[in-house]
Each structure stands twice: as C-alpha cells, then as structure tokens.
Design an enzyme around this catalytic site. Structure first.
Site, PDB file in Angstrom:
ATOM      1  N   ASP A 129       0.851  -1.188   0.000  1.00  0.00           N
ATOM      2  CA  ASP A 129       0.000   0.000   0.000  1.00  0.00           C
ATOM      3  C   ASP A 129       0.884   1.235   0.000  1.00  0.00           C
ATOM      4  O   ASP A 129       2.000   1.211   0.522  1.00  0.00           O
ATOM      5  CB  ASP A 129      -0.904   0.016   1.236  1.00  0.00           C
ATOM      6  CG  ASP A 129      -2.022  -1.015   1.166  1.00  0.00           C
ATOM      7  OD1 ASP A 129      -2.457  -1.343   0.050  1.00  0.00           O
ATOM      8  OD2 ASP A 129      -2.456  -1.484   2.231  1.00  0.00           O
ATOM      9  N   ASP A 147      -7.041  -1.405  -4.670  1.00  0.00           N
ATOM     10  CA  ASP A 147      -8.137  -1.085  -3.743  1.00  0.00           C
ATOM     11  C   ASP A 147      -9.109  -0.082  -4.360  1.00  0.00           C
ATOM     12  O   ASP A 147     -10.329  -0.195  -4.181  1.00  0.00           O
ATOM     13  CB  ASP A 147      -7.583  -0.528  -2.430  1.00  0.00           C
ATOM     14  CG  ASP A 147      -6.714  -1.519  -1.685  1.00  0.00           C
ATOM     15  OD1 ASP A 147      -6.889  -2.734  -1.861  1.00  0.00           O
ATOM     16  OD2 ASP A 147      -5.841  -1.064  -0.917  1.00  0.00           O
TER      17      ASP A 147
END
Length: 176
Positions: A129, A147
């Site tokens: 991330d 995401d």
C-alpha cells in the site's frame, strides 16, 4: 463459409472483451507498487500535498488490515477468496454481452483489484500500500490502485442493483 463464421463470432461478443480494462488497471497497479518498493523504505513517507503522502506500507490482512495480525493463515484465505471471486467475475463477464458496458466495466475493475492484491500476497506475503491521506482530524488507512479499482467496481455493482437490475430483468422477461 469462413466469412459467415467470422461475422457470427463478432455478433456473439461477450463481456470478456472488457478484460483489456482489467489488464490495464492490473499493469498500473503493479507498476505503482514496484515503484513504491524501489523508491521508498518501509514506512517512509513522501509528502505530495499537505493532506496526501506516498507512504510505503504493508498490509498483511484485508481491507483496513482486517486479520492483519492473525499469524499468516489469512494470506491463504484472502488469496483463495480472490481467486474464487475472480473466477466468478470471469464467468459473469462471459455470460454478459459486450454491450453491457456498465456491468462489464464493474466486473473488470473488481477483477483487476482482486488479482493485483492476490499477486502481492503470493509474491510478498502481504499487499503493498502507498496512498496515504491524512485530513488532520482523520487519517484514512493506506491503500493502493487495486483497492481503488475494487471500490469503484463494487460501487458500480451496488448502484446497478439499486437502480437498474429490476428494469433489466423486466426487459428480459418482456423479450421472451
């Protein structure tokens, strides 16, 4: 005969023609994750705007680090779920007509996100991330391109089920 076969194949195009979108988003996702790993140390942050940073983080769980500290077995669970969901989405796209743009686009986005994060889990054991928003009063959990694709695709599916699914079913019934 070959010409007739070619024309009939073109007429029966399915939603699988939208896999190009999945591939494009998957490539963007993997390139941005690779760049993050290459350019930042773990937890290092680069300020883009006062409320937005590129921050290298690792997510061992699912959304919002759900089950992130479960001991490792969750990697297999989430990878398995991603492959089952991906198989279902590909099947659904195959059943759809190519002209059903909204749902094929939604399925393609969720598919690319599921595969992108599953690849991370298989390769690294965690999801990379790097998009980090801090509004001062609230810091959103760090996330990635996969995401975003899942969120947008799932939102499109929900919007479709609320506003258009009944109309589509009635139209199918009337065409029988």
């Amino acid at each position: 005969m070959t010409e007739n076969l070619s024309k009939s194949i073109l007429k029966v195009r399915t939603g699988l023609t939208w896999l190009w979108l999945s591939l494009a988003i998957l490539i963007i996702d993997q390139i941005t994750k690779y760049m993050t790993i290459q350019m930042l140390d773990l937890y290092q942050s680069y300020e883009v705007l006062s409320f937005f940073n590129f921050t290298y983080a690792r997510n061992y769980g699912a959304a919002f680090s759900f089950l992130g500290n479960a001991g490792g077995w969750q990697k297999y669970l989430f990878t398995g779920i991603a492959f089952i969901v991906s198989a279902y989405l590909i099947y659904s796209m195959k059943k759809n007509k190519a002209s059903d743009r909204w749902m094929n686009c939604a399925y393609a986005l969720v598919l690319s996100g599921a595969i992108g994060n599953a690849l991370d889990r298989v390769i690294f054991g965690y999801v990379v991330d790097f998009l980090d928003f801090d509004l001062g009063f609230y810091r959103w959990p760090t996330f990635n391109v996969a995401d975003i694709a899942i969120f947008i695709g799932a939102s499109m599916i929900i919007i479709d089920s609320i506003f258009w699914a009944d109309k589509r079913e009635k139209a199918k019934e009337n065409n029988k």
